[in-house]
Write an enzyme that holds these catalytic residues in place. Sequence first.
Site, short mmCIF file in Angstrom:
data_model
loop_
_atom_site.label_atom_id
_atom_site.label_comp_id
_atom_site.label_asym_id
_atom_site.label_seq_id
_atom_site.Cartn_x
_atom_site.Cartn_y
_atom_site.Cartn_z
N GLU A 82 -31.03 -25.60 16.52
CA GLU A 82 -30.20 -26.25 15.50
C GLU A 82 -28.91 -26.73 16.13
OE1 GLU A 82 -27.63 -23.91 12.91
OE2 GLU A 82 -29.08 -22.28 13.09
N CYS A 116 -31.82 -21.36 11.68
CA CYS A 116 -32.38 -20.39 12.63
C CYS A 116 -33.90 -20.33 12.60
CB CYS A 116 -31.81 -19.01 12.35
SG CYS A 116 -30.02 -19.02 12.25
N THR A 158 -19.37 -13.91 14.44
CA THR A 158 -20.83 -13.90 14.31
C THR A 158 -21.47 -15.02 15.14
OG1 THR A 158 -20.83 -15.20 12.24
CG2 THR A 158 -20.75 -12.82 12.02
N SER A 208 -24.92 -16.84 1.78
CA SER A 208 -25.96 -16.79 2.81
C SER A 208 -26.59 -15.40 2.90
CB SER A 208 -25.40 -17.23 4.18
OG SER A 208 -24.57 -16.24 4.74
N HIS A 246 -34.48 -11.48 11.80
CA HIS A 246 -33.47 -12.43 12.26
C HIS A 246 -32.12 -11.75 12.09
CE1 HIS A 246 -30.81 -15.69 12.78
NE2 HIS A 246 -30.44 -15.72 11.52
N LYS A 255 -29.08 -3.71 6.11
CA LYS A 255 -29.26 -3.94 4.67
C LYS A 255 -30.66 -4.44 4.36
CE LYS A 255 -24.43 -4.94 3.65
NZ LYS A 255 -23.43 -5.85 3.10
N ASN A 325 -25.31 -13.65 17.23
CA ASN A 325 -26.33 -14.49 16.59
C ASN A 325 -26.72 -15.60 17.56
OD1 ASN A 325 -28.03 -15.82 14.88
ND2 ASN A 325 -26.52 -16.20 13.26
N SER A 358 -31.21 -20.80 7.19
CA SER A 358 -30.47 -21.22 6.00
C SER A 358 -30.92 -22.59 5.51
CB SER A 358 -28.98 -21.27 6.30
OG SER A 358 -28.49 -19.98 6.54
N1 ACO Z 1 -14.16 -0.82 9.20
C1 ACO Z 1 -15.46 -0.79 8.85
N2 ACO Z 1 -16.05 -1.73 8.08
C2 ACO Z 1 -15.29 -2.75 7.63
C3 ACO Z 1 -13.93 -2.84 7.95
C4 ACO Z 1 -13.36 -1.83 8.77
N3 ACO Z 1 -12.07 -1.85 9.13
N4 ACO Z 1 -13.44 -3.95 7.37
C5 ACO Z 1 -14.47 -4.55 6.72
N5 ACO Z 1 -15.60 -3.80 6.87
C6 ACO Z 1 -16.94 -4.09 6.39
C7 ACO Z 1 -17.02 -4.62 5.00
O1 ACO Z 1 -17.06 -3.57 4.05
C8 ACO Z 1 -18.32 -5.40 5.07
O2 ACO Z 1 -19.43 -4.53 5.05
P1 ACO Z 1 -20.38 -4.43 3.76
O3 ACO Z 1 -20.99 -5.79 3.61
O4 ACO Z 1 -21.35 -3.40 4.10
O5 ACO Z 1 -19.46 -4.09 2.65
C9 ACO Z 1 -18.31 -5.96 6.46
O6 ACO Z 1 -17.39 -5.16 7.19
C10 ACO Z 1 -17.87 -7.40 6.55
O7 ACO Z 1 -16.66 -7.50 5.86
P2 ACO Z 1 -16.42 -8.69 4.82
O8 ACO Z 1 -15.09 -8.55 4.22
O9 ACO Z 1 -17.60 -8.80 3.93
O10 ACO Z 1 -16.42 -9.88 5.89
P3 ACO Z 1 -16.09 -11.39 5.67
O11 ACO Z 1 -16.44 -11.84 4.31
O12 ACO Z 1 -14.71 -11.64 6.15
O13 ACO Z 1 -17.11 -12.07 6.74
C11 ACO Z 1 -19.42 -12.82 6.91
C12 ACO Z 1 -18.44 -11.64 6.92
C13 ACO Z 1 -19.48 -13.39 5.49
C14 ACO Z 1 -20.78 -12.33 7.34
C15 ACO Z 1 -18.90 -13.90 7.90
O14 ACO Z 1 -18.83 -13.35 9.18
C16 ACO Z 1 -19.79 -15.13 7.94
O15 ACO Z 1 -19.65 -16.00 7.10
N6 ACO Z 1 -20.71 -15.25 8.96
C17 ACO Z 1 -21.61 -16.38 9.11
C18 ACO Z 1 -22.70 -16.43 8.06
C19 ACO Z 1 -23.89 -15.59 8.38
O16 ACO Z 1 -24.09 -15.14 9.51
N7 ACO Z 1 -24.78 -15.39 7.37
C20 ACO Z 1 -26.01 -14.64 7.55
C21 ACO Z 1 -27.30 -15.37 7.25
S1 ACO Z 1 -27.29 -17.06 7.65
C22 ACO Z 1 -27.25 -17.27 9.37
O17 ACO Z 1 -28.05 -16.70 10.09
C23 ACO Z 1 -26.22 -18.13 9.93
#
Ligand code: ACO
Length: 448
Positions: A82, A116, A158, A208, A246, A255, A325, A358
Amino acid sequence: QKNVGILAMEIYFPPTCIQQEVLEVHDGASKGKYTIGLGQDCMGFCTEVEDVISMSLTTVTSLLEKYKIDPKQIGRLEVGSETVIDKSKSIKTFLMQIFEKCGNTDIEGVDSTNACYGGTAALFNCVNWVESSSWDGRYGLVVCTDSAVYAEGPARPTGGAATIAMLIGTDAPITFESKFRGSHMSHAYDFYKPNLASEYPVVDGKLSQTCYLMALDSCYKRYCHKYEKLEGKQFSMAGADYFVFHSPYNKLVQKSFARLTFNDFLRNASSVDESAKEKLAPFSTLTGDESYASRDLEKATQQVAKPQYDAKVLPTTLIPKQVGNMYTASLYAAYASLIHNKHSSLEGKRVIMFSYGSGLTATMFSFHLREGQHSFSLSNIANVMNVAEKLKSRHEFPPEKFVEIMKLMEHRYGAKDFDTSKDCSLLSPGTYYLTAVDSMYRRFYAKK
Ligand code: ACO
């Protein structure tokens, strides 16, 4: 054709990386957010001398050499990616340089793209070709290659980068159970790349994650249904030895496995014991939407699933945690981790694979493993991939340097008329690297 599947594999990831712990501090994220929260250890990235084409050239050349495959023996070459470098010319055509040199231009296949999932599409194309009446007896070759980079912000940790090459043919140690497949495809705007001037995606992170889990549920139900129809008995998680997902980041994999446990619970599967039933009972009446939103359910299922996670998933997580990733290569890098960790005890095992792209496209499918013969054996695949050594010999960059490289790459993306530094000091011998892009956007590579 008998036992069609993967005969050989090779993996390449850049020797340049950044520790997530270090990135956390630099980004001002709370301690543990990237390492525990996302479950990631380290992130690989391409510097200005590497891209998806150079990594593919490196990986394909290495696979052909190490398994002693004559390039004339390849009859189909499929690339999943991609990472858009050219909107018309496929990455596959760049790889033809390797084959033309040997007088082989008779090779079918082009690139497949949908986030992906492209690697899985490419893999299915090759397997289907070997199983079809147009197969000419030669090997198929699948290449999954991506550089995952995100704009500054919560998605940046990521990222990742890698290429996987897989040789497809008959009598394979990694055979497809082609009858058992479940797909789920629909229209969503969870992650997409509408801005053609930028390498960065537009991403709705939360959406996502939900899309991923919904697709997982749907694929698992369909996989179970097909199994039950053909085998006349219930399928549950007990029916597979390993689960490979993935892996955008490890937390989502944790999860996902927990979510499958919840599915088995709802289906009243034999794999769920009494104590687990008790713990999950309070959630049995949640609607689908409520179940994706419930933090309590997430916690309870993760707790119930933990021992099985350690046995059936943990051995698949090494490379995704260390490299990040890798988009199309991510699922297959997780699978490569399993071979790396368990190659001597995989005979007769069933491995479930979950591919997600996605937009969205997803399939669950499975492999049946056999030891294999000579160079096409699980132990030799582990040997060739040499994952431990590749991980160990990487160079860790400080965050300032990483950010500087990301900035430079933003300028370079879609640009013409430049020379790279040609600095290949960090690359190991045999690695291809980008030397220049001329005024006609033509790209030039050299081999170290
Ligand atoms: N210590 C331990 N855990 C923590 C801490 C800390 N200090 N701070 C946050 N966390 C945990 C949160 O509780 C959360 O875990 P949970 O989901 O089990 O509750 C996790 O860390 C991530 O924290 P969030 O606040 O949810 O993170 P944020 O929203 O800022 O970003 C995200 C995470 C959305 C995954 C971002 O990195 C992203 O957009 N990534 C790209 C999208 C992606 O990869 N999507 C997956 C499928 S699609 C694909 O493959 C591209």
